[in-house]
Write a protein that holds these residues in place. Structure first.
Motif, PDB file in Angstrom:
ATOM      1  N   ARG A 304       0.872  -1.176   0.000  1.00 34.99           N
ATOM      2  CA  ARG A 304       0.000   0.000   0.000  1.00 34.99           C
ATOM      3  C   ARG A 304       0.905   1.220   0.000  1.00 34.99           C
ATOM      4  N   LEU A 305       0.853   2.012  -1.080  1.00 34.24           N
ATOM      5  CA  LEU A 305       1.771   3.138  -1.224  1.00 34.24           C
ATOM      6  C   LEU A 305       1.011   4.461  -1.277  1.00 34.24           C
ATOM      7  N   PRO A 306       1.560   5.502  -0.652  1.00 30.17           N
ATOM      8  CA  PRO A 306       0.940   6.838  -0.738  1.00 30.17           C
ATOM      9  C   PRO A 306       1.373   7.523  -2.036  1.00 30.17           C
ATOM     10  N   LEU A 307       0.512   7.498  -3.035  1.00 37.82           N
ATOM     11  CA  LEU A 307       0.874   8.003  -4.357  1.00 37.82           C
ATOM     12  C   LEU A 307       0.101   9.283  -4.664  1.00 37.82           C
ATOM     13  N   THR A 308       0.785  10.238  -5.236  1.00 39.99           N
ATOM     14  CA  THR A 308       0.173  11.521  -5.570  1.00 39.99           C
ATOM     15  C   THR A 308      -0.351  11.485  -7.008  1.00 39.99           C
ATOM     16  N   ILE A 309      -1.623  11.873  -7.167  1.00 42.40           N
ATOM     17  CA  ILE A 309      -2.252  11.872  -8.479  1.00 42.40           C
ATOM     18  C   ILE A 309      -1.756  13.082  -9.282  1.00 42.40           C
ATOM     19  N   ASP A 310      -1.096  12.825 -10.399  1.00 45.21           N
ATOM     20  CA  ASP A 310      -0.633  13.906 -11.266  1.00 45.21           C
ATOM     21  C   ASP A 310      -1.718  14.314 -12.268  1.00 45.21           C
ATOM     22  N   VAL A 311      -2.346  13.309 -12.893  1.00 40.67           N
ATOM     23  CA  VAL A 311      -3.365  13.561 -13.919  1.00 40.67           C
ATOM     24  C   VAL A 311      -4.457  12.513 -13.784  1.00 40.67           C
ATOM     25  N   LEU A 312      -5.714  12.924 -13.980  1.00 40.84           N
ATOM     26  CA  LEU A 312      -6.845  11.992 -14.001  1.00 40.84           C
ATOM     27  C   LEU A 312      -7.458  11.983 -15.400  1.00 40.84           C
ATOM     28  N   GLU A 313      -7.707  10.782 -15.930  1.00 43.71           N
ATOM     29  CA  GLU A 313      -8.291  10.642 -17.260  1.00 43.71           C
ATOM     30  C   GLU A 313      -9.530   9.751 -17.173  1.00 43.71           C
ATOM     31  N   PRO A 314     -10.719  10.331 -16.969  1.00 43.19           N
ATOM     32  CA  PRO A 314     -11.936   9.516 -16.906  1.00 43.19           C
ATOM     33  C   PRO A 314     -12.231   8.891 -18.275  1.00 43.19           C
ATOM     34  N   THR A 315     -12.558   7.607 -18.293  1.00 46.64           N
ATOM     35  CA  THR A 315     -12.884   6.916 -19.546  1.00 46.64           C
ATOM     36  C   THR A 315     -14.317   6.415 -19.572  1.00 46.64           C
ATOM     37  N   GLY A 316     -15.047   6.582 -18.470  1.00 44.71           N
ATOM     38  CA  GLY A 316     -16.413   6.072 -18.367  1.00 44.71           C
ATOM     39  C   GLY A 316     -16.465   4.916 -17.390  1.00 44.71           C
ATOM     40  N   PRO A 317     -16.121   3.695 -17.841  1.00 41.71           N
ATOM     41  CA  PRO A 317     -16.180   2.551 -16.933  1.00 41.71           C
ATOM     42  C   PRO A 317     -15.116   2.585 -15.841  1.00 41.71           C
ATOM     43  N   ASP A 318     -14.021   3.316 -16.065  1.00 40.36           N
ATOM     44  CA  ASP A 318     -13.015   3.483 -15.020  1.00 40.36           C
ATOM     45  C   ASP A 318     -12.264   4.791 -15.272  1.00 40.36           C
ATOM     46  N   THR A 319     -11.297   5.082 -14.403  1.00 40.44           N
ATOM     47  CA  THR A 319     -10.514   6.300 -14.518  1.00 40.44           C
ATOM     48  C   THR A 319      -9.037   5.932 -14.497  1.00 40.44           C
ATOM     49  N   ILE A 320      -8.277   6.493 -15.423  1.00 39.91           N
ATOM     50  CA  ILE A 320      -6.834   6.287 -15.446  1.00 39.91           C
ATOM     51  C   ILE A 320      -6.187   7.419 -14.642  1.00 39.91           C
ATOM     52  N   ALA A 321      -5.433   7.036 -13.628  1.00 32.27           N
ATOM     53  CA  ALA A 321      -4.725   8.013 -12.803  1.00 32.27           C
ATOM     54  C   ALA A 321      -3.230   7.875 -13.070  1.00 32.27           C
ATOM     55  N   MET A 322      -2.585   8.988 -13.380  1.00 33.18           N
ATOM     56  CA  MET A 322      -1.143   8.989 -13.598  1.00 33.18           C
ATOM     57  C   MET A 322      -0.457   9.443 -12.311  1.00 33.18           C
ATOM     58  N   VAL A 323       0.485   8.637 -11.843  1.00 34.13           N
ATOM     59  CA  VAL A 323       1.230   8.938 -10.631  1.00 34.13           C
ATOM     60  C   VAL A 323       2.718   8.802 -10.939  1.00 34.13           C
TER      61      VAL A 323
END
Length: 368
Positions: A304-323
Motif C-alpha cells: 500500500r503506497l501513498p501516491l500523488t495523483i498527477d493527472v486523471l483521465e476519466p474513460t467512463g467505466p473506469d478512470t486512469i490516474a497517472m502517478v
C-alpha cells in the motif's frame, strides 16, 4: 476450411539488401482466426502478401493443407483477400461486385444469384444490391468487400487492416460483424492490424511481430498475462504495461523485495520467493494499470503506497490516474466512483501477485 503452415519464411528486397522477414514459423489450424500485430514496418503486411502470392519469398515454405504453394500463382491458391482500401469496382453495382469472382469462375447464373443473395443477407446489405460504391458509406463498402470474398468460399481468408479507414463507432460495429461471421462460418482467417483492441477481441491466437521477427505466438490471454518480453508486454494493452526498474534485495526475513521511491521516501515491494536467487540483480517489474488501484487486495504480495495523483483521465467505466513511482510516470486504473483529485495523495494498492518480471539486460520474461 484449410490449415496454413508458414515455415522459415524469409523475404529480402535485393535492391535495398534489406531482410524484411527473418525466418517466420507459424502454424494455423483449420477454422482458426489468427491476427498479426506489430508496429508499422514490422513485416506483418509483407507476410500477408507472401501468403496471398502478391510477393515472392526468398526462402521457406507456405503450406496450405500440407501443399507448398510458394511457387503457385495467386489465382491458383484459392485465397480471398479483403483490403484496407475496399478495392471495389466503381462502375459496378454491389450485386456485380459481389458476383465478379463467381463470374470469372464461370459459375452458372442461377447459382451466382443464389450465392449473392445468401452473402448479402448474411451481411445485411441485401437492400443495397442495386447501388454503386459511390452511394455507400464506408462501413457499407467494407461489407461489400467482405461479401465479395465470402461469396467465393475459398480455403483461406486474408484481411489486411480492413477497418482502419472507418471511424471509431463503425470499427466497433464491424469488429462484432466479423466476429459473428467467423463463429457462424468457422472460416480460416489471417488478419493484419495495428490495433491491439481488434487483436484482443477477434483472435483465437495472436502473432506479435517486430523488425521482421515473431516475438510471441499465443492466445490473447497468454499474450496479455504472460508476455514473452518487454516489447510484447508494452505493445499489448491500453494503457500499456508499466515498467518499474528495481534491484532485488533480501529483507530481514530473507525474503526478496524491491525498494522503490515515492517522493523522498523509500518503500519495499514484496517479491515472489523464487526471485530470491536474483539477490542484487537488476530486474524490471511489469504492472498493468489494473494492478495498481484504490481497492485493498488480500495478498502477501501487496504493498500500500501513498501516491500523488498527477493527472486523471476519466474513460467512463473506469478512470486512469497517472502517478509518479520510482521517478517515472505510472498509470493506475481506479473506479470512476472513487473520489480523487489531481494533486491529491492517496493510498493505492500495488498487487505484485499479478506482476510480470523481466531481466533488465535481456528484457525477456523471468519465468517464476
Amino acid at each position: 476450411m484449410a490449415t496454413l503452415a508458414l515455415k522459415h519464411i524469409r523475404k529480402t528486397y535485393r535492391n535495398a539488401d534489406i531482410e524484411t522477414l527473418k525466418g517466420i514459423d507459424i502454424s494455423i489450424d483449420s477454422g482458426e482466426f489468427l491476427i498479426l500485430v506489430g508496429p508499422s514496418g514490422c513485416g506483418k503486411s509483407t507476410l500477408m502478401n507472401t501468403i496471398a502470392g502478391l510477393e515472392d519469398i526468398t526462402a521457406g515454405e507456405i503450406l496450405i493443407d500440407g501443399v507448398d504453394v510458394a511457387q503457385v500463382a495467386p489465382k491458383d491458391r484459392d485465397i480471398a483477400m479483403v483490403f484496407q482500401s475496399y478495392a471495389l469496382y466503381p462502375n459496378m453495382t454491389v450485386r456485380d461486385n459481389i458476383a465478379f469472382g463467381l463470374k470469372i469462375r464461370k459459375m452458372e447464373k442461377a447459382n451466382i444469384a443464389q450465392e449473392v443473395d445468401r452473402v448479402a443477407a448474411m451481411l445485411q446489405i441485401d437492400h443495397l444490391l442495386d447501388r454503386k460504391p459511390a452511394q455507400l458509406s464506408g462501413g457499407q463498402r467494407q461489407r461489400v468487400a467482405m461479401g465479395r470474398a465470402l461469396a467465393r468460399q475459398p480455403k483461406l481468408y486474408l484481411f489486411d487492416e480492413p477497418l482502419s479507414n472507418l471511424d471509431a463507432k463503425l470499427r466497433v460495429e464491424m469488429r462484432t460483424q466479423i466476429k459473428r461471421l467467423h463463429q457462424q462460418l468457422g472460416t480460416t482467417i489471417v488478419y493484419v492490424t495495428h490495433d491491439q483492441i481488434e487483436a484482443m477481441t477477434l483472435a483465437d491466437r495472436i502473432a506479435v511481430m517486430k523488425d521482421g521477427e515473431l516475438q510471441q505466438l499465443g492466445s490473447p490471454k497468454e499474450i496479455y498475462n504472460q508476455p514473452s518480453n518487454m516489447f510484447v508486454a508494452g505493445f499489448m494493452g491500453s494503457p500499456s504495461m508499466n515498467f518499474i526498474h528495481a534491484t532485488v534485495d533480501l529483507d530481514g526475513q530473507n525474503q526478496p523485495v524491491a525498494v522503490v521511491r515515492v517522493g523522498e521516501q523509500s518503500h519495499a515491494l514484496p517479491l515472489p520467493a523464487s526471485l530470491r536467487e536474483r539477490d542484487g540483480q537488476s530486474i524490471v517489474i511489469g504492472l498493468r494499470p489494473e494492478n495498481i488501484t484504490e481497492q485493498a487486495v488480500e495478498s502477501e504480495l501487496m504493498a500500500r503506497l501513498p501516491l500523488t495523483i498527477d493527472v486523471l483521465e476519466p474513460t467512463g467505466p473506469d478512470t486512469i490516474a497517472m502517478v509518479t513511482l520510482n521517478g517515472q510516470e505510472v498509470a493506475c486504473r481506479i473506479s470512476p466512483d472513487f473520489e480523487a483529485k489531481a494533486g491529491e495523495t492517496l493510498p493505492l494498492s500495488v498487487d505484485l501477485s499479478k506482476a510480470v518480471f523481466f531481466d533488465a539486460t535481456t528484457e525477456q520474461r523471468i519465468v517464476i
